[in-house]
Design an enzyme around this catalytic site. Structure first.
Site, PDB file in Angstrom:
ATOM      1  N   ASN A   9       0.874  -1.179   0.000  1.00 14.77           N
ATOM      2  CA  ASN A   9       0.000   0.000   0.000  1.00 14.77           C
ATOM      3  C   ASN A   9       0.907   1.223   0.000  1.00 14.77           C
ATOM      4  OD1 ASN A   9      -1.768   2.062   0.465  1.00 14.77           O
ATOM      5  ND2 ASN A   9      -2.367   1.393   2.524  1.00 14.77           N
ATOM      6  N   TRP A  10       1.012   1.854  -1.163  1.00 17.03           N
ATOM      7  CA  TRP A  10       1.952   2.977  -1.294  1.00 17.03           C
ATOM      8  C   TRP A  10       1.380   4.281  -0.738  1.00 17.03           C
ATOM      9  CZ3 TRP A  10       4.478   2.335  -6.866  1.00 17.03           C
ATOM     10  CH2 TRP A  10       5.205   1.146  -6.889  1.00 17.03           C
ATOM     11  N   LYS A  11       0.127   4.254  -0.338  1.00 15.67           N
ATOM     12  CA  LYS A  11      -0.531   5.440   0.256  1.00 15.67           C
ATOM     13  C   LYS A  11      -0.351   6.682  -0.633  1.00 15.67           C
ATOM     14  CE  LYS A  11      -0.122   3.444   4.790  1.00 15.67           C
ATOM     15  NZ  LYS A  11      -0.487   3.623   6.185  1.00 15.67           N
ATOM     16  N   HIS A  95      -9.876   0.397   4.377  1.00 10.36           N
ATOM     17  CA  HIS A  95      -8.644   0.633   5.144  1.00 10.36           C
ATOM     18  C   HIS A  95      -8.985   1.500   6.362  1.00 10.36           C
ATOM     19  CE1 HIS A  95      -4.653   2.102   6.197  1.00 10.36           C
ATOM     20  NE2 HIS A  95      -4.165   1.065   5.519  1.00 10.36           N
ATOM     21  N   GLU A  97      -7.587   3.948   7.627  1.00 10.60           N
ATOM     22  CA  GLU A  97      -7.465   5.400   7.398  1.00 10.60           C
ATOM     23  C   GLU A  97      -8.718   5.936   6.710  1.00 10.60           C
ATOM     24  OE1 GLU A  97      -3.622   5.342   5.460  1.00 10.60           O
ATOM     25  OE2 GLU A  97      -2.707   4.720   7.352  1.00 10.60           O
ATOM     26  N   GLU A 167      -5.823  -5.754  10.034  1.00  8.79           N
ATOM     27  CA  GLU A 167      -4.886  -4.668  10.290  1.00  8.79           C
ATOM     28  C   GLU A 167      -5.255  -3.976  11.601  1.00  8.79           C
ATOM     29  OE1 GLU A 167      -2.708  -3.225   6.561  1.00  8.79           O
ATOM     30  OE2 GLU A 167      -4.491  -2.010   6.809  1.00  8.79           O
ATOM     31  N   GLY A 173       1.713   1.729  10.839  1.00  5.32           N
ATOM     32  CA  GLY A 173       2.615   2.877  10.793  1.00  5.32           C
ATOM     33  C   GLY A 173       3.232   3.233  12.134  1.00  5.32           C
ATOM     34  N   SER A 212       2.890  -2.603  10.377  1.00  2.00           N
ATOM     35  CA  SER A 212       4.331  -2.581  10.635  1.00  2.00           C
ATOM     36  C   SER A 212       5.031  -3.897  10.287  1.00  2.00           C
ATOM     37  CB  SER A 212       4.600  -2.176  12.088  1.00  2.00           C
ATOM     38  OG  SER A 212       4.091  -0.877  12.338  1.00  2.00           O
ATOM     39  N   GLY A 233       2.535  -1.312   4.341  1.00  2.00           N
ATOM     40  CA  GLY A 233       2.525   0.117   4.044  1.00  2.00           C
ATOM     41  C   GLY A 233       3.935   0.649   3.872  1.00  2.00           C
ATOM     42  N   GLY A 234       4.454   1.256   4.936  1.00  2.00           N
ATOM     43  CA  GLY A 234       5.753   1.939   4.880  1.00  2.00           C
ATOM     44  C   GLY A 234       6.864   1.139   4.221  1.00  2.00           C
TER      45      GLY A 234
HETATM   46  C1  PEP Z   1      -1.065  -0.075   5.841  1.00  2.00           C
HETATM   47  O1  PEP Z   1      -0.972   1.059   5.431  1.00  2.00           O
HETATM   48  O2  PEP Z   1      -2.019  -0.780   5.503  1.00  2.00           O
HETATM   49  C2  PEP Z   1      -0.023  -0.576   6.730  1.00  2.00           C
HETATM   50  C3  PEP Z   1      -0.130  -1.766   7.217  1.00  2.00           C
HETATM   51  O3  PEP Z   1       1.019   0.294   6.990  1.00  2.00           O
HETATM   52  P1  PEP Z   1       2.400  -0.068   7.748  1.00  2.00           P
HETATM   53  O4  PEP Z   1       2.930  -1.334   7.117  1.00  2.00           O
HETATM   54  O5  PEP Z   1       3.285   1.102   7.488  1.00  2.00           O
HETATM   55  O6  PEP Z   1       2.087  -0.276   9.179  1.00  2.00           O
END
Ligand code: PEP
Length: 253
Positions: A9-11, A95, A97, A167, A173, A212, A233-234
């Protein structure tokens, strides 16, 4: 055996040029092994560029969101058919967010899930509790409610063409990854909830963990019986790290 799936997930980061560069670097960093599905989900406006960069590879294009409606006067929205037309095969739905920052409730998430499937996209349905809910011992209740909102609306058969990502919001994050045991407990709950309605669909569906995920913790997570990959994500913004996560998955299956 369920094939591992790792989705990045490049956000909301970067430019068309940097997204294409990241796609190229990701392809280079991945080995040729094809015993897992790898999906990258760039922002809408980078989809075509990234689609071009991964063309001919085994990496699959996905999106981060879609509109619940199909067509018409919905200013600023992007439909499932538009995403499909850009080359997407997957789309993230619900998601945390989107739920927390854009007011997406269970009913809307269910409508988006069904809109994705009408457009022949595989939804990656995100479920997860907040830190406060976990502290109150409500993790199972929250995830069950979020799952049933979609199950009741779409029906169990729809989960034959879907992926679910657990999640926990407190892990996204933050660097606070759920332990493999904490994640497995919720994954087992999700699978058994589905199995109560259709054992075959429950056994086949891929349940991803997100929050994470890093190269250093991926193998232990993916080793758990009900964890079939990750939503990353990150770490997906760093090609080498993402590739290492994908390799960890491949090595542990
Ligand atoms: C996400 O954005 O879905 C996510 C899991 O982010 P991260 O891996 O950065 O926690």
């Amino acid at each position: 055996m369920r094939q591992l799936l790792i989705a990045g997930n490049w956000k909301m980061h970067g430019t068309r040029a940097s997204a294409a560069r990241l796609a190229g670097e990701t392809l280079q960093a991945l080995d040729a092994s094809t015993d897992r599905d790898i999906v990258v989900c760039p922002p809408f406006v980078h989809l075509v560029e990234v689609g071009r960069a991964i063309q001919g590879s085994s990496v699959i294009l996905g999106a981060q969101n879609l509109c619940a409606e199909e067509d018409g006067a919905y200013t600023g929205e992007v439909s499932g058919a538009m995403l499909r037309d850009c080359g997407c095969r997957y789309v993230i739905v619900g998601h945390s967010e989107r739920r927390a920052l854009y007011g997406e409730n269970d009913a809307l998430v269910a409508r988006k899930f069904m809109a994705a499937q009408r457009a022949s996209l595989t939804p990656i349905l995100c479920l997860g509790e907040t830190l406060e809910q976990r502290r109150r011992g409500q993790s199972r209740e929250v995830v069950t409610r979020q799952l049933h909102a979609v199950l009741d609306a779409a029906g169990i058969a729809a989960f034959g063409q879907a992926t679910i990502a657990y999640e926990p919001v407190w892990a996204i994050g933050t660097g606070n990854t759920a332990t493999p045991e904490q994640a497995q407990e919720v994954h087992a709950l999700i699978r058994s909830s589905l199995a109560a309605q259709d054992a075959k669909i429950a056994a086949a569906i891929r349940l991803l963990y997100g929050g994470s995920v890093k190269a250093s913790n991926a193998a232990a997570l993916f080793h758990m019986p009900d964890i079939d990959g990750g939503l990353v994500g990150g770490a997906s913004l760093q090609a080498q790290e993402f590739a290492a996560i994908c390799r960890a998955g491949a090595a542990s299956i």
